[in-house]
Design an enzyme around this catalytic site. Structure first.
Site, PDB file in Angstrom:
ATOM      1  N   GLY A 325       0.823  -1.203   0.000  1.00  0.00           N
ATOM      2  CA  GLY A 325       0.000   0.000   0.000  1.00  0.00           C
ATOM      3  C   GLY A 325       0.854   1.248   0.000  1.00  0.00           C
ATOM      4  O   GLY A 325       1.963   1.293  -0.553  1.00  0.00           O
ATOM      5  N   SER A 326       0.365   2.290   0.658  1.00  0.00           N
ATOM      6  CA  SER A 326       1.037   3.595   0.622  1.00  0.00           C
ATOM      7  C   SER A 326       2.345   3.646   1.403  1.00  0.00           C
ATOM      8  O   SER A 326       3.073   4.638   1.336  1.00  0.00           O
ATOM      9  CB  SER A 326       0.091   4.680   1.141  1.00  0.00           C
ATOM     10  OG  SER A 326      -1.010   4.827   0.265  1.00  0.00           O
ATOM     11  N   THR A 327       2.662   2.580   2.156  1.00  0.00           N
ATOM     12  CA  THR A 327       3.966   2.568   2.835  1.00  0.00           C
ATOM     13  C   THR A 327       5.103   2.519   1.823  1.00  0.00           C
ATOM     14  O   THR A 327       6.259   2.778   2.170  1.00  0.00           O
ATOM     15  CB  THR A 327       4.085   1.360   3.790  1.00  0.00           C
ATOM     16  OG1 THR A 327       3.960   0.144   3.043  1.00  0.00           O
ATOM     17  CG2 THR A 327       3.016   1.410   4.874  1.00  0.00           C
ATOM     18  N   LEU A 328       4.800   2.211   0.561  1.00  0.00           N
ATOM     19  CA  LEU A 328       5.823   2.184  -0.486  1.00  0.00           C
ATOM     20  C   LEU A 328       6.130   3.585  -1.021  1.00  0.00           C
ATOM     21  O   LEU A 328       7.162   3.798  -1.673  1.00  0.00           O
ATOM     22  CB  LEU A 328       5.358   1.282  -1.633  1.00  0.00           C
ATOM     23  CG  LEU A 328       6.427   0.713  -2.564  1.00  0.00           C
ATOM     24  CD1 LEU A 328       7.372  -0.200  -1.808  1.00  0.00           C
ATOM     25  CD2 LEU A 328       5.785  -0.044  -3.731  1.00  0.00           C
ATOM     26  N   LYS A 329       5.257   4.552  -0.760  1.00  0.00           N
ATOM     27  CA  LYS A 329       5.400   5.880  -1.362  1.00  0.00           C
ATOM     28  C   LYS A 329       6.699   6.608  -1.019  1.00  0.00           C
ATOM     29  O   LYS A 329       7.292   7.265  -1.895  1.00  0.00           O
ATOM     30  CB  LYS A 329       4.186   6.744  -1.003  1.00  0.00           C
ATOM     31  CG  LYS A 329       2.909   6.290  -1.713  1.00  0.00           C
ATOM     32  CD  LYS A 329       1.691   7.079  -1.265  1.00  0.00           C
ATOM     33  CE  LYS A 329       0.435   6.602  -1.986  1.00  0.00           C
ATOM     34  NZ  LYS A 329      -0.795   7.270  -1.518  1.00  0.00           N
TER      35      LYS A 329
END
Length: 614
Positions: A325-329
């Site tokens: 999810g957005s933890t990759l951003k």
């Protein structure tokens, strides 16, 4: 009547008598010769063989099992110990009728049929003179009941043994693992000399990974026995060498905090010591009681665990693979800066959706009315999907895959445990080989927000977070800190840390944006900043469990619990001098900000509070 006189032939009688005497004497000589030859064979030619047989009847060599090493946490709290117990054991050589004996024992001690079946399987792989356990962990009533009947069961006796015990049970089940009975497959491959005296072996976790260290080495004793095979004296002994003790990097106070913080959610929490790479917390929930496996788990208990919808036997930390999810951003943002595709000042307008050139399909933002004008700092702080759709398209899947690979995505971390999964880092080549399809631009977009094919393990995510916190110094997680042998202590050697070449300014810009996630009024995790005098750098994330159609909206209230999104959060602190990195995944928690972030905050606050007290 006429009388006849019998004329005796004395010569003939003497001749017959003499011949009979000679034959008898020859027969006696033959018997004596046979007896002498047999004595010669027994005393001379067969002396060694029969001497050994006689000695074996008088002297019995028995294995002495070693004491298994103790497992401790970093503060010396026992995670795995040995407790005295009684076992009912049989020596096949001394049992006249095995089937009848087992039937009588089953009636006398109410032994379940599966225990009898397991014993029959096991004894095929042991020597006839070995003592083979039928029942382990007898209680006082069972010991007393058998003591009364002991004289009616030759070859059956009660032995005192040490059994493994795990005082923290569910809290450390996946981490420490458990020992269990040696199965048929293992018996065929294990060194007989070492395992003849043992009946259990490490099956999972630390128990399995460090089996050779914890096991120790078996000893031997020569016992003089009477005609009934009962020991009467000890003639000689080679003592067993106890297994080494292991001190782990785990902190049980933090472990309990993380486990309790997950509350009713299944998931995983991993925390790493950024100064060393040691694992401070490794929680996988749902969990189970590993003590059930030590003496052989019942079919009923195993079926209950194996078929539970919560999957308590599944190690989510090592083997759970989730969309990040957005933890990759933050990593995608850093890739943009490193490749010169983005800058911190460059802005983009977010209307709540994104379209590829000349395409009608809308790639939606989590905030349906959009974020308006945002730069990279804003995009990380507010978790703007549209910004990262655009940045990912500009980077392309090849650069994204290459850059994320440097941080360990799609690879095993190298932790000192067995069974770790590597996750999945998609690429153009991967899809061509595994799906036999070309790569589409839309797949690049969703990869940039941590969806699509990308899969990470919680441990992998924690490692990447720690590597970012340490300015590209790759963290290799480990659990075993020290091994204490009988007469010496040894530090465990760990892999040499490697460095990713990154521009300091770029990394610092991403870290500052992650600080704003927690400490900015518009940050998605602003609620966890209360009551601390240091800064936490973090990133919330939500991983889709199923895809919402183009014309549908995600309504959490109408969605079944097991179809709701997973909640994620990564963080490290203090931001200016990182000591701890944390990754949290709460399955079906829906929101990283409200569910996963507070869990990480509890672990960080407790750890740094401990640090300040030292």
């Amino acid at each position: 009547m006429r009388r006849y006189q019998v004329i005796k032939d004395r010569f003939l009688e003497n001749r017959i008598f003499l011949s009979r005497t000679v034959i008898l004497f020859a027969f006696m000589l033959l018997l004596v010769a046979g007896l002498v030859s047999r004595l010669v064979y027994l005393q001379v030619l067969g002396h060694k063989r029969y001497h050994n047989m006689a000695t074996n009847n008088r002297i019995k060599v028995t294995s002495i099992p070693p004491t298994r090493g103790i497992i401790y946490d970093k503060h010396g709290r026992i995670l795995a110990e040995n407790l005295a117990s009684y076992s009912l054991e049989l020596i096949p050589d001394q049992v006249t009728d095995m089937e009848e004996t087992l039937q009588r024992l089953q009636l006398a001690l109410s032994i379940p049929p599966e225990k009898i079946a397991a014993f029959n399987k096991q004894r095929k792989h042991y020597k006839h003179f070995d003592s083979i356990p039928l029942l382990l962990q007898l209680d006082k009533t069972e010991v007393a009941k058998f003591a009364v009947l002991r004289h009616t069961f030759p070859g059956v006796d009660i032995h005192a043994r040490l059994l493994r015990h795990y005082p923290y049970a569910e809290l450390t089940a996946h981490l420490v693992g458990y020992v269990g009975r040696i199965n048929e497959r293992e018996l065929k491959t294990l060194p007989e000399a070492e395992y003849r005296a043992m009946h259990t072996i490490g099956k999972t976790g630390i128990e399995r990974a460090y089996e050779d260290v914890l096991r120790g080495h078996a000893g031997y004793a020569e016992l003089e026995t009477n005609a009934q095979g009962k020991p009467i004296s000890e003639l000689g002994r080679i003592d067993s060498i106890p297994g080494a003790d292991i001190y782990l990097t785990i902190d049980m106070d933090l472990q309990r905090t993380a486990y309790d913080a997950l509350a009713d959610y299944n998931g995983a929490v991993v925390a790493l010591d950024l100064d060393t790479g040691g694992v401070l917390v490794q929680v996988s929930k749902a969990s189970f009681d590993p003590n059930l496996f030590v003496t052989g788990i019942s079919y009923k208990d195993y079926d209950r665990l194996n078929n539970s919808k919560n999957k308590p036997l599944f190690d989510r930390v090592l083997r759970g693979q989730y969309p990040p999810g957005s933890t990759l951003k933050p990593f995608i943002g850093l890739a943009g800066l490193e490749y010169g595709v983005a800058s911190m000042q460059q802005t983009l307008f977010c209307p709540g959706y994104y379209r590829l050139p000349n395409k009608d399909h809308k790639y939606r933002d989590w905030k349906k009315w959009g974020h308006g004008k945002v730069n990279l700092d804003d995009a990380i702080t507010q978790s703007c999907d549209v910004y990262f759709y655009d940045l990912s398209l500009a980077l392309g899947i090849d650069k994204i895959s290459t850059f994320l690979h440097k941080f360990g995505f799609g690879q095993k971390t190298g932790i000192d445990l067995k069974g770790e999964k590597s996750g999945l880092l998609p690429s153009r080549e991967w899809k061509r080989i595994h799906r036999e399809q070309v790569w589409y631009p839309g797949e690049t977009l969703i990869t940039g927000i941590g969806q699509g094919f990308t899969q990470v393990t919680p441990l992998q995510l924690a490692r990447a977070t720690g590597t970012l916190a340490k300015q590209g110094n790759i963290i290799t997680p480990y659990l075993a800190e020290r091994i204490i042998y009988e007469n010496r202590a040894a530090e465990v050697e760990h892999p040499i840390q490697k460095q990713i070449e990154l521009k300091f300014g770029n990394v610092q810009d991403i870290i500052n944006a992650m600080v704003h996630v927690v400490h900015s009024p518009r940050g998605t995790a602003k609620r966890i900043a209360k009551g601390i005098d240091y800064q936490i750098a973090g990133k919330t994330g939500t991983a889709q469990v199923y895809t919402v159609k183009q014309d549908e909206e995600y309504d959490e209230a109408e969605i079944k619990f097991n179809m709701r999104d997973h909640a994620l959060f990564i963080a490290f602190a203090p931001a200016d001098n990182p000591k701890i990195a944390v990754a949290v995944i709460a399955e079906h928690g829906s929101h990283g900000s409200s569910i996963a972030a507070p869990i990480a905050a509890k672990v960080i606050k407790e750890y740094l509070g401990m640090e300040n007290k030292q």
